[in-house]
Scaffold this active site. Sequence first.
Site, PDB file in Angstrom:
ATOM      1  N   ASN A 268     -52.050  30.377  23.836  1.00 41.67           N
ATOM      2  CA  ASN A 268     -51.045  30.802  22.873  1.00 41.67           C
ATOM      3  C   ASN A 268     -49.815  29.909  22.905  1.00 41.67           C
ATOM      4  O   ASN A 268     -49.940  28.690  22.854  1.00 41.67           O
ATOM      5  CB  ASN A 268     -50.729  32.291  23.076  1.00 41.67           C
ATOM      6  CG  ASN A 268     -51.417  33.128  22.003  1.00 41.67           C
ATOM      7  OD1 ASN A 268     -51.309  32.812  20.832  1.00 41.67           O
ATOM      8  ND2 ASN A 268     -52.118  34.170  22.402  1.00 41.67           N
TER       9      ASN A 268
ATOM     10  N   GLU B 284     -49.097  34.640  11.987  1.00 34.33           N
ATOM     11  CA  GLU B 284     -48.932  33.858  13.221  1.00 34.33           C
ATOM     12  C   GLU B 284     -48.183  32.557  12.932  1.00 34.33           C
ATOM     13  O   GLU B 284     -47.940  32.196  11.783  1.00 34.33           O
ATOM     14  CB  GLU B 284     -50.314  33.490  13.780  1.00 34.33           C
ATOM     15  CG  GLU B 284     -50.853  34.469  14.794  1.00 34.33           C
ATOM     16  CD  GLU B 284     -50.203  34.299  16.163  1.00 34.33           C
ATOM     17  OE1 GLU B 284     -49.294  33.446  16.279  1.00 34.33           O
ATOM     18  OE2 GLU B 284     -50.586  35.018  17.093  1.00 34.33           O
TER      19      GLU B 284
ATOM     20  N   ASP C   3     -47.380  36.238  23.688  1.00 33.39           N
ATOM     21  CA  ASP C   3     -48.118  35.560  22.612  1.00 33.39           C
ATOM     22  C   ASP C   3     -47.393  34.250  22.268  1.00 33.39           C
ATOM     23  O   ASP C   3     -47.300  33.370  23.112  1.00 33.39           O
ATOM     24  CB  ASP C   3     -48.256  36.533  21.435  1.00 33.39           C
ATOM     25  CG  ASP C   3     -49.323  36.115  20.452  1.00 33.39           C
ATOM     26  OD1 ASP C   3     -49.605  34.918  20.345  1.00 33.39           O
ATOM     27  OD2 ASP C   3     -49.878  36.988  19.753  1.00 33.39           O
TER      28      ASP C   3
ATOM     29  N   ARG D 242     -62.627  28.910  19.212  1.00 32.46           N
ATOM     30  CA  ARG D 242     -61.896  28.388  18.062  1.00 32.46           C
ATOM     31  C   ARG D 242     -60.434  28.160  18.421  1.00 32.46           C
ATOM     32  O   ARG D 242     -59.940  28.694  19.417  1.00 32.46           O
ATOM     33  CB  ARG D 242     -62.032  29.313  16.867  1.00 32.46           C
ATOM     34  CG  ARG D 242     -61.761  30.764  17.176  1.00 32.46           C
ATOM     35  CD  ARG D 242     -61.934  31.644  15.965  1.00 32.46           C
ATOM     36  NE  ARG D 242     -63.326  31.808  15.548  1.00 32.46           N
ATOM     37  CZ  ARG D 242     -63.696  32.290  14.363  1.00 32.46           C
ATOM     38  NH1 ARG D 242     -62.793  32.628  13.474  1.00 32.46           N
ATOM     39  NH2 ARG D 242     -64.964  32.437  14.060  1.00 32.46           N
TER      40      ARG D 242
ATOM     41  N   ASN E 124     -56.321  28.147  18.351  1.00 29.92           N
ATOM     42  CA  ASN E 124     -55.286  29.161  18.211  1.00 29.92           C
ATOM     43  C   ASN E 124     -53.944  28.447  18.095  1.00 29.92           C
ATOM     44  O   ASN E 124     -53.842  27.392  17.487  1.00 29.92           O
ATOM     45  CB  ASN E 124     -55.375  30.119  19.409  1.00 29.92           C
ATOM     46  CG  ASN E 124     -54.764  31.460  19.137  1.00 29.92           C
ATOM     47  OD1 ASN E 124     -54.725  31.905  18.000  1.00 29.92           O
ATOM     48  ND2 ASN E 124     -54.268  32.123  20.168  1.00 29.92           N
TER      49      ASN E 124
HETATM   50 CA    CA Z   1     -50.887  33.802  18.966  1.00 25.79          CA
END
Ligand code: CA
Length: 295
Positions: A152, A21, A202, A104, A106
């Site tokens: 995101n 990521e 995303d 949590r 991201n």
């Molecule tokens: Ca992501």
Amino acid sequence: MSEVSTAEAALVLDARAELGEGPVWDERGGLLLWVDISRHELHRFDPASSVDETIDVGQHLGAVAVRAAGGYVLALERGFGVLEAPDAGVELVAEVLPGGSGTRFNDGACDSAGRFWAGTYADDEAEGAGALYCLEPDRSVRRLLDSVTISNGIDWSLDGRTMYYVDSSTQRVDAFDFDAESGSIANRRALIEIPREGGLPDGLTVDAEGFLWVALWGGSAVHRYRPDGSLERIVRLPVSLVTSCCFGGADLEDLYITSAAYELTPEQLAAEPQAGGLFRHRPGVRGRRPNPYRG
Ligand code: CA
């Protein structure tokens, strides 16, 4: 209707990440930073040597950004942290989420004033349990948005007056009016709607022409959209769980793309052996230098 062109990205690092990521270019060392969220790893990939160095930060690591004073700022399990140097320990500078909150951090990104924005999600992806936060240069934290499900991608328009934001569960990329001086957001509206069969939106990045590149989890692709939200281009990948993208390289002309493997069945993994890899594509478009954190 203008035509949508297609291209393919190639594997540059067979990383086998669980949840690769958050790629971001670190021009100081000519390094591509990225994270493996669930393995607690900050990665620093050197395209010149193809060496990928791993730093274990000892906890969930949602996102990383370059810090102007040296090292990095991190979105950690329960708050924001600073890593002053690769071999220094992680310093928790702002604890945001109480223990046992079930949420949590991201994805995150820095704005032009040097704030670090990052959002949260619930471990069980409970609807509306997450939020969007902003770490100010003085290390205070503001909570900008509630009722987020999977926070995101975040980036800004060329003129800095629009913030683009993805809550994956909405299947949308939204736009906000953005005031860089105060760091305030207003007037949320839908900019891009992703059909469910195209995957979940995303991570994203805005290029030097102001177009948006959006990674599609479950969609085996990154899409490029015009600032009006229309689809301009598709970059296909040989993996389904495409997580995020950024521009890098000395000329900022390489689009780096991260991917994940952890939700795949053994059969799916056999069908896409490069899952979790780092990919690259040169689209003939330049990216922008990422903003550093100024705290
Ligand atoms: Ca992501």
